[in-house]
Write a protein that holds these residues in place. Structure first.
Motif, PDB file in Angstrom:
ATOM      1  N   GLU A   4       0.828  -1.209   0.000  1.00 19.65           N
ATOM      2  CA  GLU A   4       0.000   0.000   0.000  1.00 19.65           C
ATOM      3  C   GLU A   4       0.861   1.257   0.000  1.00 19.65           C
ATOM      4  N   MET A   5       1.957   1.224   0.760  1.00 13.92           N
ATOM      5  CA  MET A   5       2.852   2.389   0.805  1.00 13.92           C
ATOM      6  C   MET A   5       3.495   2.619  -0.571  1.00 13.92           C
ATOM      7  N   LYS A   6       3.826   1.525  -1.249  1.00 14.63           N
ATOM      8  CA  LYS A   6       4.378   1.638  -2.599  1.00 14.63           C
ATOM      9  C   LYS A   6       3.328   2.236  -3.544  1.00 14.63           C
ATOM     10  N   ALA A   7       2.088   1.786  -3.383  1.00 12.10           N
ATOM     11  CA  ALA A   7       0.997   2.317  -4.205  1.00 12.10           C
ATOM     12  C   ALA A   7       0.833   3.817  -3.973  1.00 12.10           C
ATOM     13  N   LEU A   8       0.949   4.252  -2.712  1.00 14.66           N
ATOM     14  CA  LEU A   8       0.850   5.682  -2.421  1.00 14.66           C
ATOM     15  C   LEU A   8       1.921   6.475  -3.164  1.00 14.66           C
ATOM     16  N   GLY A   9       3.142   5.939  -3.209  1.00 11.93           N
ATOM     17  CA  GLY A   9       4.227   6.600  -3.934  1.00 11.93           C
ATOM     18  C   GLY A   9       3.923   6.723  -5.419  1.00 11.93           C
ATOM     19  N   THR A  10       3.406   5.662  -5.999  1.00  6.47           N
ATOM     20  CA  THR A  10       3.052   5.661  -7.419  1.00  6.47           C
ATOM     21  C   THR A  10       1.927   6.660  -7.689  1.00  6.47           C
ATOM     22  N   ILE A  11       0.934   6.680  -6.811  1.00  6.46           N
ATOM     23  CA  ILE A  11      -0.184   7.615  -6.976  1.00  6.46           C
ATOM     24  C   ILE A  11       0.308   9.055  -6.846  1.00  6.46           C
ATOM     25  N   SER A  18      -0.866  15.282 -12.721  1.00  7.20           N
ATOM     26  CA  SER A  18      -2.277  15.615 -12.909  1.00  7.20           C
ATOM     27  C   SER A  18      -2.927  15.818 -11.534  1.00  7.20           C
ATOM     28  N   PRO A  19      -2.674  16.973 -10.913  1.00 10.26           N
ATOM     29  CA  PRO A  19      -3.074  17.172  -9.507  1.00 10.26           C
ATOM     30  C   PRO A  19      -4.575  17.189  -9.222  1.00 10.26           C
ATOM     31  N   SER A  20      -5.403  17.395 -10.220  1.00  7.72           N
ATOM     32  CA  SER A  20      -6.839  17.432  -9.943  1.00  7.72           C
ATOM     33  C   SER A  20      -7.575  16.216 -10.530  1.00  7.72           C
ATOM     34  N   SER A  21      -6.860  15.117 -10.704  1.00  5.47           N
ATOM     35  CA  SER A  21      -7.464  13.895 -11.239  1.00  5.47           C
ATOM     36  C   SER A  21      -8.291  13.205 -10.151  1.00  5.47           C
ATOM     37  N   LEU A  22      -9.616  13.219 -10.316  1.00  2.00           N
ATOM     38  CA  LEU A  22     -10.501  12.576  -9.336  1.00  2.00           C
ATOM     39  C   LEU A  22     -10.200  11.081  -9.159  1.00  2.00           C
ATOM     40  N   PRO A  23     -10.007  10.331 -10.236  1.00  4.99           N
ATOM     41  CA  PRO A  23      -9.716   8.899 -10.042  1.00  4.99           C
ATOM     42  C   PRO A  23      -8.451   8.661  -9.214  1.00  4.99           C
ATOM     43  N   LEU A  24      -7.409   9.452  -9.466  1.00  7.10           N
ATOM     44  CA  LEU A  24      -6.173   9.283  -8.689  1.00  7.10           C
ATOM     45  C   LEU A  24      -6.360   9.702  -7.236  1.00  7.10           C
ATOM     46  N   MET A  25      -7.055  10.817  -7.038  1.00 11.12           N
ATOM     47  CA  MET A  25      -7.297  11.285  -5.673  1.00 11.12           C
ATOM     48  C   MET A  25      -8.134  10.258  -4.901  1.00 11.12           C
ATOM     49  N   LYS A  47      -9.700  17.732  -0.346  1.00 13.01           N
ATOM     50  CA  LYS A  47      -9.132  18.064  -1.662  1.00 13.01           C
ATOM     51  C   LYS A  47     -10.081  17.634  -2.779  1.00 13.01           C
ATOM     52  N   ILE A  48     -10.666  16.464  -2.611  1.00 12.95           N
ATOM     53  CA  ILE A  48     -11.613  15.973  -3.617  1.00 12.95           C
ATOM     54  C   ILE A  48     -12.827  16.893  -3.672  1.00 12.95           C
ATOM     55  N   ALA A  49     -13.300  17.327  -2.507  1.00 19.12           N
ATOM     56  CA  ALA A  49     -14.462  18.229  -2.459  1.00 19.12           C
ATOM     57  C   ALA A  49     -14.171  19.547  -3.162  1.00 19.12           C
ATOM     58  N   GLU A  50     -12.917  20.001  -3.134  1.00 19.43           N
ATOM     59  CA  GLU A  50     -12.547  21.230  -3.847  1.00 19.43           C
ATOM     60  C   GLU A  50     -12.709  21.048  -5.358  1.00 19.43           C
ATOM     61  N   VAL A  51     -12.451  19.834  -5.837  1.00 13.44           N
ATOM     62  CA  VAL A  51     -12.560  19.543  -7.270  1.00 13.44           C
ATOM     63  C   VAL A  51     -14.015  19.233  -7.639  1.00 13.44           C
ATOM     64  N   SER A  52     -14.697  18.459  -6.780  1.00 11.95           N
ATOM     65  CA  SER A  52     -16.083  18.071  -7.049  1.00 11.95           C
ATOM     66  C   SER A  52     -16.792  17.757  -5.742  1.00 11.95           C
ATOM     67  N   ASN A  53     -17.791  18.557  -5.397  1.00 12.51           N
ATOM     68  CA  ASN A  53     -18.535  18.268  -4.168  1.00 12.51           C
ATOM     69  C   ASN A  53     -19.697  17.304  -4.417  1.00 12.51           C
ATOM     70  N   THR A  54     -19.800  16.784  -5.635  1.00  7.77           N
ATOM     71  CA  THR A  54     -20.838  15.796  -5.943  1.00  7.77           C
ATOM     72  C   THR A  54     -20.238  14.425  -6.242  1.00  7.77           C
ATOM     73  N   PHE A  55     -19.001  14.207  -5.834  1.00  9.41           N
ATOM     74  CA  PHE A  55     -18.325  12.932  -6.077  1.00  9.41           C
ATOM     75  C   PHE A  55     -18.720  11.956  -4.961  1.00  9.41           C
ATOM     76  N   THR A  56     -19.779  11.172  -5.203  1.00  7.28           N
ATOM     77  CA  THR A  56     -20.346  10.326  -4.153  1.00  7.28           C
ATOM     78  C   THR A  56     -19.429   9.210  -3.655  1.00  7.28           C
ATOM     79  N   PRO A  57     -18.533   8.606  -4.476  1.00  9.67           N
ATOM     80  CA  PRO A  57     -17.719   7.518  -3.922  1.00  9.67           C
ATOM     81  C   PRO A  57     -16.904   7.932  -2.693  1.00  9.67           C
ATOM     82  N   ILE A  58     -16.415   9.160  -2.647  1.00 10.95           N
ATOM     83  CA  ILE A  58     -15.622   9.572  -1.480  1.00 10.95           C
ATOM     84  C   ILE A  58     -16.515   9.681  -0.248  1.00 10.95           C
ATOM     85  N   LYS A  59     -17.763  10.079  -0.433  1.00 10.66           N
ATOM     86  CA  LYS A  59     -18.682  10.151   0.710  1.00 10.66           C
ATOM     87  C   LYS A  59     -18.960   8.751   1.259  1.00 10.66           C
TER      88      LYS A  59
END
Length: 167
Positions: A4-11, A18-25, A47-59
């Protein structure tokens, strides 16, 4: 946790490009949830809410994290917010019902499970939830009906056989 830590580095590398990529965030938030890094998850959610406050998966993810931390009020708040955005979502409605059940709000939970079953009857967990509630209410015949339906929908779930067998 090494993977998981390695995945965080890759992400993080991908987010640098691409700092505002919803899928990556969202993927980063999922990893935080897996690692039970709830403060980081909250920060990523903002941070996700700043990009999209209607992104239901994060909720939904935040609701699950709150549930894992036994913060049922926050879990219910997050899932309710997601349901306001996306009116018909089986997973969110099922999660909402289980939170209500955990809070011992049996009538509200039963209503939520039955509402979900009314428009999508193939989710075995909603039938299981009704079975649990009727069991608590000592209506064993109705409880058995719901557990049997849950078993028909998903016979591989061995714990359902235990519930049904106990009745």
């Amino acid at each position: 946790h090494k993977q998981e830590m390695k995945a965080l580095g890759t992400i993080d590398e991908a987010l640098a490009k691409s700092p505002s990529s919803l899928p990556l965030m969202y993927k980063k938030a999922q990893v935080y949830a897996q690692l039970k890094m709830y403060q980081e998850l909250d920060e990523m959610s903002l941070k996700i809410a700043e990009v999209s406050n209607t992104f239901t998966p994060i909720k939904v993810l935040r609701s699950n994290a709150s549930f894992a931390q036994s913060n049922l009020a926050e879990a219910l708040s997050e899932i309710s917010a997601a349901l306001q955005i996306e009116k018909r979502n089986v997973i969110m409605e099922r999660n909402n019902a289980f939170i209500l059940l955990q809070r011992q709000e049996l009538e509200k939970a039963l209503s939520a499970f039955q509402s979900t079953i009314a428009y999508y009857h193939l989710n075995f967990e909603t039938h299981m939830g009704c079975g649990i509630i009727y069991y608590i209410k000592k209506d064993f015949d109705k409880s058995l009906e719901f557990f049997q339906t849950a078993l028909e929908l998903n016979p591989q779930e061995s714990y359902l056989w235990l519930y049904a067998g106990a009745l």
